[in-house]
Design an enzyme around this catalytic site. Structure first.
Site, PDB file in Angstrom:
ATOM      1  N   ASN A   9      12.253 -25.957  -9.407  1.00 51.58           N
ATOM      2  CA  ASN A   9      11.224 -26.848  -8.852  1.00 51.58           C
ATOM      3  C   ASN A   9      10.580 -26.119  -7.677  1.00 51.58           C
ATOM      4  O   ASN A   9      11.186 -26.005  -6.614  1.00 51.58           O
ATOM      5  CB  ASN A   9      11.908 -28.154  -8.410  1.00 51.58           C
ATOM      6  CG  ASN A   9      10.974 -29.055  -7.631  1.00 51.58           C
ATOM      7  OD1 ASN A   9       9.758 -28.842  -7.596  1.00 51.58           O
ATOM      8  ND2 ASN A   9      11.543 -30.069  -6.996  1.00 51.58           N
ATOM      9  N   LYS A  11       8.129 -26.976  -5.887  1.00 56.41           N
ATOM     10  CA  LYS A  11       7.566 -27.886  -4.871  1.00 56.41           C
ATOM     11  C   LYS A  11       6.150 -27.438  -4.489  1.00 56.41           C
ATOM     12  O   LYS A  11       5.418 -26.935  -5.333  1.00 56.41           O
ATOM     13  CB  LYS A  11       8.508 -27.981  -3.663  1.00 56.41           C
ATOM     14  CG  LYS A  11       9.930 -28.335  -4.089  1.00 56.41           C
ATOM     15  CD  LYS A  11      10.801 -28.809  -2.976  1.00 56.41           C
ATOM     16  CE  LYS A  11      12.181 -29.133  -3.524  1.00 56.41           C
ATOM     17  NZ  LYS A  11      13.075 -29.709  -2.548  1.00 56.41           N
ATOM     18  N   HIS A  95      11.689 -37.698  -8.433  1.00 55.75           N
ATOM     19  CA  HIS A  95      12.289 -36.792  -7.448  1.00 55.75           C
ATOM     20  C   HIS A  95      12.427 -37.528  -6.111  1.00 55.75           C
ATOM     21  O   HIS A  95      11.578 -38.339  -5.752  1.00 55.75           O
ATOM     22  CB  HIS A  95      11.423 -35.542  -7.285  1.00 55.75           C
ATOM     23  CG  HIS A  95      12.103 -34.490  -6.470  1.00 55.75           C
ATOM     24  ND1 HIS A  95      12.109 -34.523  -5.088  1.00 55.75           N
ATOM     25  CD2 HIS A  95      12.834 -33.408  -6.825  1.00 55.75           C
ATOM     26  CE1 HIS A  95      12.816 -33.493  -4.647  1.00 55.75           C
ATOM     27  NE2 HIS A  95      13.265 -32.803  -5.673  1.00 55.75           N
ATOM     28  N   GLU A  97      11.862 -36.695  -3.186  1.00 58.24           N
ATOM     29  CA  GLU A  97      10.711 -36.574  -2.273  1.00 58.24           C
ATOM     30  C   GLU A  97       9.597 -37.535  -2.677  1.00 58.24           C
ATOM     31  O   GLU A  97       8.844 -38.022  -1.838  1.00 58.24           O
ATOM     32  CB  GLU A  97      10.234 -35.115  -2.226  1.00 58.24           C
ATOM     33  CG  GLU A  97      11.201 -34.276  -1.401  1.00 58.24           C
ATOM     34  CD  GLU A  97      11.341 -32.827  -1.829  1.00 58.24           C
ATOM     35  OE1 GLU A  97      10.455 -32.308  -2.534  1.00 58.24           O
ATOM     36  OE2 GLU A  97      12.359 -32.209  -1.460  1.00 58.24           O
ATOM     37  N   GLU A 167      20.684 -35.680  -7.776  1.00 60.89           N
ATOM     38  CA  GLU A 167      20.319 -34.948  -6.567  1.00 60.89           C
ATOM     39  C   GLU A 167      20.590 -35.822  -5.346  1.00 60.89           C
ATOM     40  O   GLU A 167      19.731 -36.635  -4.959  1.00 60.89           O
ATOM     41  CB  GLU A 167      18.837 -34.568  -6.601  1.00 60.89           C
ATOM     42  CG  GLU A 167      18.474 -33.643  -7.737  1.00 60.89           C
ATOM     43  CD  GLU A 167      17.212 -32.851  -7.405  1.00 60.89           C
ATOM     44  OE1 GLU A 167      17.279 -31.620  -7.461  1.00 60.89           O
ATOM     45  OE2 GLU A 167      16.180 -33.450  -7.082  1.00 60.89           O
ATOM     46  N   GLY A 173      17.482 -29.413   0.158  1.00 56.52           N
ATOM     47  CA  GLY A 173      16.833 -28.604   1.182  1.00 56.52           C
ATOM     48  C   GLY A 173      17.586 -28.540   2.495  1.00 56.52           C
ATOM     49  O   GLY A 173      17.041 -28.126   3.510  1.00 56.52           O
ATOM     50  N   SER A 212      20.436 -27.918  -2.769  1.00 55.53           N
ATOM     51  CA  SER A 212      20.960 -26.695  -2.140  1.00 55.53           C
ATOM     52  C   SER A 212      21.788 -25.840  -3.095  1.00 55.53           C
ATOM     53  O   SER A 212      22.798 -25.256  -2.689  1.00 55.53           O
ATOM     54  CB  SER A 212      21.762 -27.043  -0.877  1.00 55.53           C
ATOM     55  OG  SER A 212      20.920 -27.668   0.074  1.00 55.53           O
TER      56      SER A 212
END
Ligand code: PGA
Length: 253
Positions: A9, A11, A95, A97, A167, A173, A212
């Protein structure tokens, strides 16, 4: 029995030249390797160029998001039919985010999932708890809710078009990956929840871990019986790191 699936991904990173180079390097170094499934998810504007770069290679292409309508007055949105038209086989929905930075609801995510499947795409549905939810002992409740809401109206026959990505929000991150035991527990829970709904077809459901993932930690995660691959953010932006993760997902010979 389940082929491992590693997805990158990207991003909101790269530019046109970098996107082509990165995709080209990943595909070039993978050659004809088919014992692991690999896909990359560049930003929207670079999808056609990366599709061109990946043509004839084993690396698949996906978008990081899509809207839930085919077309219309939805300024700034991208339809899953456009995503497919741009050369993608995959799309990510839900996701963290999107959920947390853009306020996407489980209801919207479910609509996106339906639209993406209707457009002929395969879907990675992301789920995961926040740190606070984990600390309060609510991890399974949150995952169960996100899975049930995400899959409303989805028939068992569509399961082969679907991948789950567990996730944990606190691991994305942050450099703090879930331990292999935490990941296994969450994956086993998701699989049993899917089994109660879809029966034995859930045994073939790919469940990726994301958060991560690095070459240093991926092997122990992938060693867990219900961890079937990885959704990789930061480390997917460097071909050598991403390829090291892909190699860790190869079956032991
Ligand atoms: P990360 O991101 O690997 O940078 O933690 C994972 C993701 O957001 O899918």
């Amino acid at each position: 029995m389940r082929t491992k699936f590693v997805a990158g991904n990207w991003k909101m990173y790269t530019n046109a030249a970098r996107a082509r180079d990165l995709a080209g390097e990943v595909a070039g170094k993978l050659g004809s390797e088919k014992r692991v499934a690999v896909a990359v998810f560049p930003p929207f504007p670079y999808l056609p160029a990366v599709a061109e770069t990946l043509r004839g290679t084993v690396v698949m292409l996906g978008a990081q998001n899509c809207y839930c309508e085919k077309e219309g007055a939805f300024t700034g949105e991208v339809s899953p039919w456009m995503v497919a038209d741009a050369g993608c086989q995959w799309v990510i929905v839900g996701h963290s985010e999107r959920r947390h930075k853009f306020g996407e609801s489980d209801f919207l995510i479910n609509r996106k999932l339906h639209a993406a499947l209707e457009a002929g795409l395969r879907v990675i549905l992301c789920l995961g708890e926040t740190r606070e939810e984990r600390d309060k002992g609510q991890t399974e409740r949150v995952l169960g809710w996100q899975l049930d809401c995400g899959l409303v109206g989805i028939e068992g026959g569509l399961l082969p078009h679907l991948v789950l990505a567990y996730e944990p929000v606190w691991a994305i991150g942050t450099g703090l990956n879930a331990t292999p035991e935490q990941a296994q527990q969450a994956h086993a829970f998701l699989r049993s929840r899917a089994r109660s709904r879809f029966g034995n077809a859930a045994d073939r459901l790919i469940i990726q871990y994301g958060g991560s993932v690095k070459p240093e930690n991926v092997a122990s995660l992938l060693h867990q019986p219900d961890v079937d691959g990885a959704l990789v953010g930061g480390a997917s932006l460097q071909a050598d790191l991403f390829l090291a993760i892909v190699r860790a997902a190869l079956p032991a010979t």
